[in-house]
Design a protein around this motif. Structure first.
Motif, PDB file in Angstrom:
ATOM      1  N   PRO A 274       0.839  -1.204   0.000  1.00  0.00           N
ATOM      2  CA  PRO A 274       0.000   0.000   0.000  1.00  0.00           C
ATOM      3  C   PRO A 274       0.870   1.248   0.000  1.00  0.00           C
ATOM      4  O   PRO A 274       2.106   1.155   0.111  1.00  0.00           O
ATOM      5  N   ASN A 275       0.248   2.426  -0.126  1.00  0.00           N
ATOM      6  CA  ASN A 275       0.990   3.679  -0.042  1.00  0.00           C
ATOM      7  C   ASN A 275       1.753   3.730   1.284  1.00  0.00           C
ATOM      8  O   ASN A 275       1.150   3.650   2.355  1.00  0.00           O
ATOM      9  N   SER A 276       3.047   3.855   1.207  1.00  0.00           N
ATOM     10  CA  SER A 276       3.888   3.821   2.409  1.00  0.00           C
ATOM     11  C   SER A 276       5.296   4.274   2.046  1.00  0.00           C
ATOM     12  O   SER A 276       5.661   4.350   0.864  1.00  0.00           O
ATOM     13  N   ILE A 277       6.086   4.565   3.069  1.00  0.00           N
ATOM     14  CA  ILE A 277       7.495   4.901   2.840  1.00  0.00           C
ATOM     15  C   ILE A 277       8.209   3.730   2.184  1.00  0.00           C
ATOM     16  O   ILE A 277       9.047   3.921   1.284  1.00  0.00           O
ATOM     17  N   GLU A 278       7.872   2.498   2.588  1.00  0.00           N
ATOM     18  CA  GLU A 278       8.541   1.338   2.001  1.00  0.00           C
ATOM     19  C   GLU A 278       8.196   1.182   0.531  1.00  0.00           C
ATOM     20  O   GLU A 278       9.030   0.749  -0.266  1.00  0.00           O
TER      21      GLU A 278
END
Length: 562
Positions: A109-113
């Motif tokens: 999902p949308n994330s820093i990773e």
């Protein structure tokens, strides 16, 4: 003459141009040709990849905020911090044996990773394969196999739902969550951070973006580094990006929202990441976080409007809501234009040539909502100067103004082709022109209006649904003798997937039909409405007359299905 269609206008002025091929005259054709040549030259040779953009931004303003993950208390990184996280991720991928040109799939999902993996894969010269988090097992198995991905970066939740992903041959699964063996954290610890991104040419493939083919089977669009740079440059110019951008990403980065990440990085802006879309929360974030812009699909705008509190006033910091992906309901356009004081921008294109063929700008929205140009509410906007666009008949000849035909487009961001599909690539691309498969018409003022889709595709909530794929599931259910799937107008989703069925005996309950679809289809592909008929209307060749079905159901219901 349709003076505003790029192709017709160029042909018209070229006929009156005395240039011998040096394009030195001051006529419209020579000016356009000089500009097109400059555009073409600017997107060749060594590429400035999106990873290079991050490195340069971190050199210029290392302490400026780059990414904030809104669903984590500690989820914020400066430009220097994002560069270090990306360099470590690129080093981890290299340590796992990833070479330039290898495919790295990302199911997050949308994330820093997600951002670190996406940029890290580009930094080490590999090809990113973003996977939509809303799909089902068979979709992922096909995409991973078709792309030949060597690495899949994902979370434990996906592996629990789809354990088969971890058993694919020649695929190594790396978990972005956790710290144990097989995790991205462990791979970073074992690897050596990359000093600089691996040099790439502009025509090297940067990503494989999966979309559905004419049979419903997903196929991969090859976008080059030049494609990504072109989209970013156009977004900065068309959307008016500044140096203080705060971009809110509430739509998946795997699709339209992801194309606003590079231009935000190029301007040294701040990216706010939400793992999922919540309309009421988004309304609050627009004010509390000083958001300057975001990408949405029309259904998200409708939900946002419905969630706004009484007396809502759009914050002064908000410069634009940029939307694309499907036509917007005129009533939603008018309401959103009033609520957000005209700060809306729409574009039309497709994944094969992302985001920008035409643009309906803020002034157009105001004229459609408040002035005498109400018909513009159904327009996809006007053609951009660097884009060639033609509306042609079956023989490829441009049609007169106001007449429908297939839309062809030629733009700097157009794909290199479909991955491992030379025949389909040849059918889609001719001398750089893309056959969009969309039917449209151009008016005398140069506005494009979409009429229909040649390939029976339904666009619901910004996602593409092919009718044939849903029909095959329906025809396999007990009690269904014949099936046709169409899209009907819907105030939230743009189009509602509608199943028109002929029963094989007494019709089974609608819920039984929907339950069967849910077990075989991603949620957005499941019909929102079931209609039973004695027979489907067909022509002399046995083809279902879907236009007649749409007309009949629209008249019968009297209003759009809710």
């Amino acid at each position: 003459m349709c003076t505003s269609t790029n192709q017709s206008k160029r042909a018209f002025v070229r006929a009156r141009c005395s240039s011998k091929g040096d394009y030195t005259n001051d006529c419209l054709f020579c000016r356009w040709r000089r500009r097109a040549t400059r555009m073409s030259e600017s997107y060749t040779g060594a590429a400035s990849t999106t990873a290079d953009v991050l490195w340069a931004a971190a050199d210029s303003h290392p302490d400026r905020m780059c990414v904030t993950e809104l669903d984590r208390a500690d989820g914020a990184l400066s430009y220097d911090g994002m560069r270090r996280r990306t360099a470590a991720t690129a080093g981890a991928l290299r340590g796992l044996g990833v070479e330039p040109g290898d495919r790295v799939a990302v199911l997050l999902p949308n994330s820093i990773e997600y951002v670190a993996t996406w940029l890290g894969a580009m930094a080490c010269g590999s090809v990113v394969v973003p996977l939509n988090v809303r799909l089902l097992r068979d979709d992922y198995l096909h995409m991973l196999s078709d792309s030949g991905s060597r690495i899949l970066v994902t979370e434990g939740a996906f592996l629990e739902r789809f354990p088969e992903l971890g058993r694919l041959p020649d695929l190594r699964v790396v978990r972005a969550d956790g710290t144990g063996p097989g995790s991205l954290v462990a791979a970073r610890s074992a690897g050596t951070p990359l000093d600089r991104p691996v040099p790439r040419n502009g025509d090297d493939v940067a990503s494989l973006m999966y979309t559905s083919g004419t049979t419903g089977l997903p196929k991969a669009v090859m976008l080059t580094h030049d494609s990504w740079r072109s989209v970013a440059d156009t977004a900065i110019r068309v959307l008016g990006f500044g140096t203080d951008e705060v971009t809110l990403h509430v739509a998946p980065l795997t699709h339209g929202a992801g194309f606003l990440l590079p231009p935000t990085l190029m301007k040294g802006g701040h990216n706010l990441l939400a793992r999922s879309y919540d309309a009421a929360r988004t309304a609050s974030l627009l004010t509390s976080r000083g958001v300057t812009g975001m990408f949405m699909v029309p259904s998200m705008i409708r939900m946002l409007l419905d969630a706004l509190p009484p007396g809502y006033v759009a914050p002064a910091t908000l410069r634009r809501i940029y939307y694309a992906g499907s036509p917007i309901e005129p009533a939603t356009l008018r309401e959103a234009t009033e609520v957000f004081d005209g700060r809306l921008v729409q574009s039309f294109a497709q994944m094969e040539s992302p985001m920008f063929f035409t643009v309906l700008d803020q002034e157009d929205h105001v004229r459609a909502a408040r002035g005498p140009r109400a018909h513009l509410a159904r327009s996809a906007g006007r053609v951009l100067p660097e884009v060639g666009l033609a509306v042609v008949d079956a023989a490829g000849v441009p049609v007169p103004c106001g007449q429908p035909g297939e839309i062809l487009a030629k733009a700097p961001q157009t794909m290199a082709g479909y991955w491992n599909r030379p025949q389909e690539t040849a059918e889609a691309l001719t001398d750089g022109w893309l056959r969009t498969g969309d039917v449209g018409r151009l008016d005398e003022d140069g506005y494009l209006f979409l009429v229909d889709r040649k390939k029976d595709m339904i666009v619901t909530g910004g996602s593409n649904v092919y009718a044939r794929e849903v029909e095959q599931v329906l025809l396999g259910l007990p009690g269904v003798r014949d099936a046709a799937v169409i899209g009907l107008p819907h105030r939230i989703w743009g189009e509602a997937v509608t199943a028109v069925l002929v029963p094989d005996g007494p019709p089974p309950p609608d819920e039984e039909i929907l339950r069967g679809c849910r077990s075989a289809l991603a949620g957005y592909r499941v019909p929102k409405r079931v209609v039973w008929m004695d027979e489907l209307p067909r022509n002399a060749y046995g083809k279902v007359l879907k236009r007649r079905l749409r007309e009949r159901l629209s008249v019968t219901s009297g209003t759009a299905p809710q």
